[in-house]
Structures are given as C-alpha cells and as structure tokens.
Design a protein around this motif. Structure first.
Motif, PDB file in Angstrom:
ATOM      1  N   ASN A  18       1.045  -1.193  -0.022  1.00  0.00           N
ATOM      2  CA  ASN A  18       0.080  -0.013   0.188  1.00  0.00           C
ATOM      3  C   ASN A  18       0.784   1.333  -0.025  1.00  0.00           C
ATOM      4  O   ASN A  18       1.922   1.303   1.025  1.00  0.00           O
ATOM      5  CB  ASN A  18      -0.885   0.124   1.349  1.00  0.00           C
ATOM      6  N   VAL A  19       0.514   2.264  -0.944  1.00  0.00           N
ATOM      7  CA  VAL A  19       1.338   3.412  -1.076  1.00  0.00           C
ATOM      8  C   VAL A  19       0.311   4.377  -0.540  1.00  0.00           C
ATOM      9  O   VAL A  19      -0.835   4.716  -1.388  1.00  0.00           O
ATOM     10  CB  VAL A  19       1.828   3.684  -2.272  1.00  0.00           C
ATOM     11  N   GLN A  20       0.480   5.040   0.734  1.00  0.00           N
ATOM     12  CA  GLN A  20      -0.444   6.003   1.408  1.00  0.00           C
ATOM     13  C   GLN A  20      -0.336   7.127   0.685  1.00  0.00           C
ATOM     14  O   GLN A  20       0.610   7.518  -0.147  1.00  0.00           O
ATOM     15  CB  GLN A  20       0.020   5.914   2.759  1.00  0.00           C
ATOM     16  N   PRO A  21      -1.066   8.121   0.990  1.00  0.00           N
ATOM     17  CA  PRO A  21      -1.277   9.663   0.490  1.00  0.00           C
ATOM     18  C   PRO A  21       0.117  10.233   0.791  1.00  0.00           C
ATOM     19  O   PRO A  21       0.623   9.860   1.990  1.00  0.00           O
ATOM     20  CB  PRO A  21      -2.207  10.000   1.342  1.00  0.00           C
ATOM     21  N   GLY A  22       0.707  10.937  -0.103  1.00  0.00           N
ATOM     22  CA  GLY A  22       1.838  11.689   0.113  1.00  0.00           C
ATOM     23  C   GLY A  22       2.641  11.608  -1.370  1.00  0.00           C
ATOM     24  O   GLY A  22       2.079  11.049  -2.403  1.00  0.00           O
ATOM     25  N   TYR A  23       3.894  12.076  -1.186  1.00  0.00           N
ATOM     26  CA  TYR A  23       4.808  12.065  -2.537  1.00  0.00           C
ATOM     27  C   TYR A  23       5.883  11.395  -2.353  1.00  0.00           C
ATOM     28  O   TYR A  23       6.705  11.699  -1.242  1.00  0.00           O
ATOM     29  CB  TYR A  23       5.272  13.591  -2.884  1.00  0.00           C
ATOM     30  N   TRP A  24       6.026  10.084  -2.825  1.00  0.00           N
ATOM     31  CA  TRP A  24       7.127   9.310  -2.742  1.00  0.00           C
ATOM     32  C   TRP A  24       8.063   9.278  -3.856  1.00  0.00           C
ATOM     33  O   TRP A  24       7.643   8.457  -4.999  1.00  0.00           O
ATOM     34  CB  TRP A  24       6.571   7.929  -2.750  1.00  0.00           C
ATOM     35  N   LEU A  25       9.052   9.953  -3.593  1.00  0.00           N
ATOM     36  CA  LEU A  25      10.229   9.799  -4.607  1.00  0.00           C
ATOM     37  C   LEU A  25      10.898   8.838  -4.825  1.00  0.00           C
ATOM     38  O   LEU A  25      11.291   8.147  -3.583  1.00  0.00           O
ATOM     39  CB  LEU A  25      11.130  11.072  -4.325  1.00  0.00           C
ATOM     40  N   THR A  26      11.248   8.182  -5.962  1.00  0.00           N
ATOM     41  CA  THR A  26      12.005   6.955  -5.994  1.00  0.00           C
ATOM     42  C   THR A  26      12.782   6.678  -7.318  1.00  0.00           C
ATOM     43  O   THR A  26      12.344   7.550  -8.294  1.00  0.00           O
ATOM     44  CB  THR A  26      11.083   5.798  -5.842  1.00  0.00           C
ATOM     45  N   ALA A  27      13.791   6.109  -7.521  1.00  0.00           N
ATOM     46  CA  ALA A  27      14.432   5.629  -8.559  1.00  0.00           C
ATOM     47  C   ALA A  27      13.751   4.129  -8.896  1.00  0.00           C
ATOM     48  O   ALA A  27      12.893   3.789  -8.285  1.00  0.00           O
ATOM     49  CB  ALA A  27      16.032   5.384  -8.108  1.00  0.00           C
ATOM     50  N   PRO A  28      14.120   3.799 -10.205  1.00  0.00           N
ATOM     51  CA  PRO A  28      13.586   2.665 -10.678  1.00  0.00           C
ATOM     52  C   PRO A  28      13.420   1.365  -9.966  1.00  0.00           C
ATOM     53  O   PRO A  28      14.452   1.309  -9.043  1.00  0.00           O
ATOM     54  CB  PRO A  28      14.089   2.253 -11.963  1.00  0.00           C
ATOM     55  N   PHE A  29      12.461   0.810  -9.729  1.00  0.00           N
ATOM     56  CA  PHE A  29      12.478  -0.392  -8.818  1.00  0.00           C
ATOM     57  C   PHE A  29      11.708  -1.529  -9.344  1.00  0.00           C
ATOM     58  O   PHE A  29      10.766  -1.362 -10.450  1.00  0.00           O
ATOM     59  CB  PHE A  29      11.812  -0.348  -7.605  1.00  0.00           C
ATOM     60  N   ASN A  30      11.887  -2.969  -9.342  1.00  0.00           N
ATOM     61  CA  ASN A  30      11.177  -3.935  -9.857  1.00  0.00           C
ATOM     62  C   ASN A  30      10.068  -4.566  -8.899  1.00  0.00           C
ATOM     63  O   ASN A  30       9.982  -4.482  -7.750  1.00  0.00           O
ATOM     64  CB  ASN A  30      12.256  -5.054 -10.044  1.00  0.00           C
ATOM     65  N   LEU A  31       9.244  -5.085  -9.619  1.00  0.00           N
ATOM     66  CA  LEU A  31       8.014  -5.729  -8.835  1.00  0.00           C
ATOM     67  C   LEU A  31       8.398  -7.406  -8.868  1.00  0.00           C
ATOM     68  O   LEU A  31       9.073  -7.805  -9.459  1.00  0.00           O
ATOM     69  CB  LEU A  31       6.825  -5.677  -9.894  1.00  0.00           C
ATOM     70  N   THR A  32       7.413  -7.954  -8.136  1.00  0.00           N
ATOM     71  CA  THR A  32       7.625  -9.443  -8.039  1.00  0.00           C
ATOM     72  C   THR A  32       6.154 -10.145  -8.373  1.00  0.00           C
ATOM     73  O   THR A  32       5.124  -9.396  -8.380  1.00  0.00           O
ATOM     74  CB  THR A  32       8.146  -9.899  -6.635  1.00  0.00           C
ATOM     75  N   SER A  33       6.183 -11.427  -8.576  1.00  0.00           N
ATOM     76  CA  SER A  33       5.047 -11.934  -8.918  1.00  0.00           C
ATOM     77  C   SER A  33       4.047 -12.297  -7.713  1.00  0.00           C
ATOM     78  O   SER A  33       4.443 -12.018  -6.406  1.00  0.00           O
ATOM     79  CB  SER A  33       5.236 -13.538  -9.152  1.00  0.00           C
ATOM     80  N   HIS A  34       2.826 -12.420  -7.824  1.00  0.00           N
ATOM     81  CA  HIS A  34       1.627 -12.505  -6.988  1.00  0.00           C
ATOM     82  C   HIS A  34       1.819 -11.288  -6.237  1.00  0.00           C
ATOM     83  O   HIS A  34       1.449 -11.241  -5.003  1.00  0.00           O
ATOM     84  CB  HIS A  34       1.902 -13.854  -6.085  1.00  0.00           C
ATOM     85  N   MET A  35       1.884 -10.167  -6.734  1.00  0.00           N
ATOM     86  CA  MET A  35       1.950  -8.657  -6.062  1.00  0.00           C
ATOM     87  C   MET A  35       0.795  -7.643  -6.443  1.00  0.00           C
ATOM     88  O   MET A  35       0.533  -7.696  -7.823  1.00  0.00           O
ATOM     89  CB  MET A  35       3.141  -8.173  -6.346  1.00  0.00           C
ATOM     90  N   THR A  36       0.298  -7.138  -5.472  1.00  0.00           N
ATOM     91  CA  THR A  36      -0.677  -6.116  -5.770  1.00  0.00           C
ATOM     92  C   THR A  36       0.213  -4.669  -5.219  1.00  0.00           C
ATOM     93  O   THR A  36       0.420  -4.660  -4.153  1.00  0.00           O
ATOM     94  CB  THR A  36      -1.978  -6.056  -5.122  1.00  0.00           C
ATOM     95  N   LEU A  37       0.289  -3.616  -6.266  1.00  0.00           N
ATOM     96  CA  LEU A  37       0.804  -2.482  -5.896  1.00  0.00           C
ATOM     97  C   LEU A  37      -0.457  -1.483  -5.734  1.00  0.00           C
ATOM     98  O   LEU A  37      -1.090  -1.397  -6.787  1.00  0.00           O
ATOM     99  CB  LEU A  37       1.759  -1.885  -6.809  1.00  0.00           C
TER     100      LEU A  37
END
Length: 487
Positions: A107-126
């Motif tokens: 869960n990405v909550q309210p806010g501004y989340w600065l990031t460089a690139p990142f990878n997802l994984t299987s069986h995942m919900t963003l």
C-alpha cells in the motif's frame, strides 16, 4: 390630515398592484426565478462558509481494501512521502519481503514518494491510495541501463543499451497495479528537454514496463509525464488495462505514447482516458529484421470505450514496428478529439510481418485532421541490416460506424505497388468535413468494398454495394492513386 390620506391611498394602490403584477405569467416567472436564484446563492454561500469554518472540510480518506492475504504499508519499510526523500530502498525492501512471503500487497499511502526505478515481483498488488503519488527521480544516473529489446536490436532512439522503466517487471505472474486513482508520475520534463537538445546517450525509459509476464491487471490509477512510452507490456499474455488515465503534454513531450502492447496476446484495454504527446495506443511487434527473427506477434487484443487525444500522432495506431505480425484486433467505441489523426496503420518495406483481421467499430472523430490512415512508406529502420524486400502484408480490415465532424481528410489509404492494401470494407460512415476539396477520401493501391451509405463519397478503388450487400458498381481501377499530403 391630507398627508395621512395620501399615504393611505398609496398603500391601497400598492396592495392592488400586487395581484395585477402576478397575473402576468412572464412577471410571475421572473419573480420566482429571482427568488429561487437568491435562495440558491444564499444556500451555497452558507455551505461554503460552513466548509471553511469546519475542521472536517475534506472527506476522510477511503480505507485501502485488503486484496491479498498479506499486506504492508510502504511506511513500514521506512519510506517518507515528502517528495524529497529518496525511497528506492523502501520500495526494494517491501518487494523483497513480499517475494519472501510468496506474494502480498504493498500500500502506497497519501503523499509524494520520490524513488528511482524498482522491480515488482509475482503475486503482488501495488495499491496507490487516493492522493498517493509515486515520483520518478529525474536524474538519469539513478536509472539502470538494460540491453536493447531483442525484437528491436537497438535502443529505439540510440544504439546500444536503453534506460529501464521506473516500475519494472520480468518473468512475472499475477501482478496487479491498482488503487483509488493514485498517480505514478515520471517527471518527464527534464528527459524531454535533454532529448530535444541531444544530451542523452541512451534511449529514455518507459514509466511502467512489464516483460515476459502473464496475468497482469492495471486499473484505477493515473499515469503521467513519462520520460518515454508510458505503459509498455512486452511479450506478455492475459493483460487487462481498465479505468486508467494517462496524461502528458500534447506538444513538447516526444514519444510519450500512452499504451504500447508489444508482441502481446490476449489483452483488453478499456474504459480509459488518454491525452499524450504521441500515439494514444500503439500496437507493436518488433522492428525489421530483429522483429522478424524474434517472431512473436501481437494478437487477440480488444480496445474499447476510450477517449483519446493526440495532436502529434494518432489516437490508436498499429505499427510502425510490426515485424512479428499483428492480427485479430478489435477497436470499438472510440472517441478521438482535437487530434492530428484518429486511427492509423503504418509500415514500410523492410518490416515484413503482417497486419490482418483488424476490426474498427463505432468510431467518433471530433476535430481531427485526418480520420483513417493506412501508410506503407514509414521508412524508419534500426540499422542498414534490414531487408528491403521483406514486404508486409496488409489485408482484411473493416470499418463500421464511422461518425464525426470537423474532419479535413476522412480517409487516406496509401498502399503501393509493392505493398497493396487488400480486402478493406467500409460500412455506415457519415463524417462532417471541414475542408471543401474534391478528393477527400484518398486512396492508392487499395482493394475492397463500401456497403450502404458512405459520406463523403468513397474513391473509385472500391466496389460499391447497397445495404443488402448487392453489388451496385464494380471498381474499375483498384490501383488508382489519389493522395494529397498538402492538407
């Protein structure tokens, strides 16, 4: 005494005048409208005052549903949503924990989340909450380099490696990106400026790229300001994109395609709004000799219920990179407005492959320069190693229910002697034109038929049939050329 009598008479005259005024329907309506407007104004002012004076002027945030058995918040991993703190490590730790658990929800909550690139994984919900914004850092030194796509053999803009995507995944299964219309923002402005000034040595990265994966769902989010293509599923199966908003400036944001299914099978794109600096949707399957060798087509794709704007390119395109083949595509219930082109198929000698079994149904064109385009001379190649004798096949393409207004050229089909366009069907077309010129339904080396009422009048390359599909007139010159690129 006289003053008292005069005052009394004035009161009597006033009382008698009220019924007289109300006896007039126009006057009564005016009085009622004025009173009603005043009441609405007072009510709105009081409502605004109550909102401003209340500490609860904003509705409470919607709770994040639990869509997986295991769920985490990004802040559990040390993230700070201030738009300044770099949260790449927090995203990586969260994804690592989900992978360890065999799946889960981030869960990405309210806010501004600065990031460089990142990878997802299987069986995942963003899951992006309402008012949650993932911000891509705009310094290219944080973006990893990856090999060229195997079906392109070239970085697309520059030879050699290419930048990866902000959110990336490879060889995954069962991935969901969704939310309460949270946003993934690529902050592409810096990338676009550097590209225009030729300051980049590698091809810009997409915003979201999923490769060699299956069972992907992307819904209820906003994607904006990608450095390059926005959403790029590559060689994926069973992909659904639904209820997304994709935004980039309609000018000055080069190559910011909305959705690019690339060598994908069994895909649905629906119920979405796209306004970008290049094609809204572009179906691809590899580039020249590299795409031919890779040999993975795009097939069984349904695109429906979209509103699209593209002042640079087209609402929905097929190609130009289509060397692995494109077939069984349905595009229906599409509105393209204030755009350069509505729908386009583009290819050239050297591509090889095929575009066939394409169905367009219920298209609405509003203020579009050119409505329907098929182009066979889109000569852009990765290198000199392509085979100019690798000629694509274009056939079995139908258009049913084409409506609109403010269109300069409703149809431009530019086949050639070496790449003719075969078996094209038009049925039920009525497009209001904005440019009064004799030849506005333009054709070259195309064979097909028109059925029933078609406005404006089709070119002479087509056989003409009535509504019952009885032949009225046979074409006398399917190879005739009547193309005018001046408008």
């Amino acid at each position: 005494m006289a003053d008292t009598l005069r005052s009394h008479h004035r009161r009597l005259d006033y009382k008698r005048s009220i019924p007289a005024l109300l006896a007039s329907p126009q006057t009564l309506l005016t009085v009622l409208w004025t009173v009603g407007y005043a009441l609405i104004f007072l009510w709105q002012r009081n409502a605004v005052d109550r909102l401003l004076s209340s500490s609860l002027w904003a509705p409470p945030p919607r709770p994040i549903p639990k869509l997986r058995q295991v769920a985490f918040n990004l802040t559990d991993f040390g993230a700070v949503g201030d738009g300044v703190t770099l949260n790449t490590k927090a995203f990586e730790r969260a994804v690592s924990e989900i992978k360890k658990r065999g799946g889960g929800q981030l869960n990405v909550q309210p806010g501004y989340w600065l990031t460089a690139p990142f990878n997802l994984t299987s069986h995942m919900t963003l899951f992006l909450a309402e008012n949650a914004v993932i911000l891509g850092i705009d310094d290219e030194k944080y973006w990893p380099l990856m090999p060229p796509l195997p079906s392109y053999g070239y970085g697309r803009e520059c030879p050699g490696p290419r930048y990866g995507s902000l959110i990336h995944g490879q060889n995954l299964k069962d991935v969901v990106i969704t939310g309460h219309n949270g946003t993934i923002n690529g902050q592409g402005q810096t990338w676009w400026k550097k590209y225009r000034k030729k300051l980049l040595n590698h091809t810009r990265g997409p915003l979201v790229q999923i490769m060699w994966s299956s069972d992907i769902q992307i819904s209820n989010i906003t994607l904006r300001d990608s450095p390059f293509w926005t959403l790029h599923p590559y060689d994926c199966k069973n992909v659904t994109v639904r209820n997304v908003t994709i935004l980039a400036p309609v000018s000055g944001a080069p190559n910011t395609d909305g959705i690019d299914p690339d060598s994908c099978e069994n895909m649905v794109i629906e119920d979405s709004y796209i306004s970008v600096g290049d094609d809204g949707v572009a179906i691809k399957s590899g580039w020249d000799q590299y795409g031919i060798a890779y040999g993975q087509p795009s097939a069984n794709i349904l695109i429906r219920n979209l509103i699209v704007r593209s002042t640079v390119s087209a609402g929905v395109s097929i190609g130009s990179e289509m060397s692995g083949g494109v077939s069984n595509i349905t595009i229906e219930n599409l509105l393209v407005w204030n755009s350069r082109r509505a729908v386009r198929i583009k290819t050239s000698p050297g591509r090889g492959g095929y575009v066939r079994d394409i169905t367009y149904r219920n298209l609405t064109l509003e203020n579009v320069r050119v409505g329907i385009v098929i182009k066979t001379d889109y000569n852009e190649h990765p290198d000199e190693g392509y085979d100019p004798k690798a000629l694509p096949i274009l056939k079995d393409i139908s258009f049913t229910g084409i409506y609109g207004q403010g269109v300069r050229v409703p149809v431009r089909i530019y086949g050639s002697r070496e790449i003719p366009v075969r078996n094209v069907t038009f049925r039920d077309m009525s497009v209001g034109i904005s440019y009064k010129k004799k030849h506005i339904f333009q054709c070259s080396y195309v064979q097909g038929r028109v059925i029933g009422h078609i406005f404006p009048a089709p070119c002479e390359n087509f056989d003409q049939y009535d509504e019952q599909e009885r032949l009225l007139k046979k074409s006398t010159s399917q190879n005739s050329t009547d193309i005018d690129y001046e408008f």
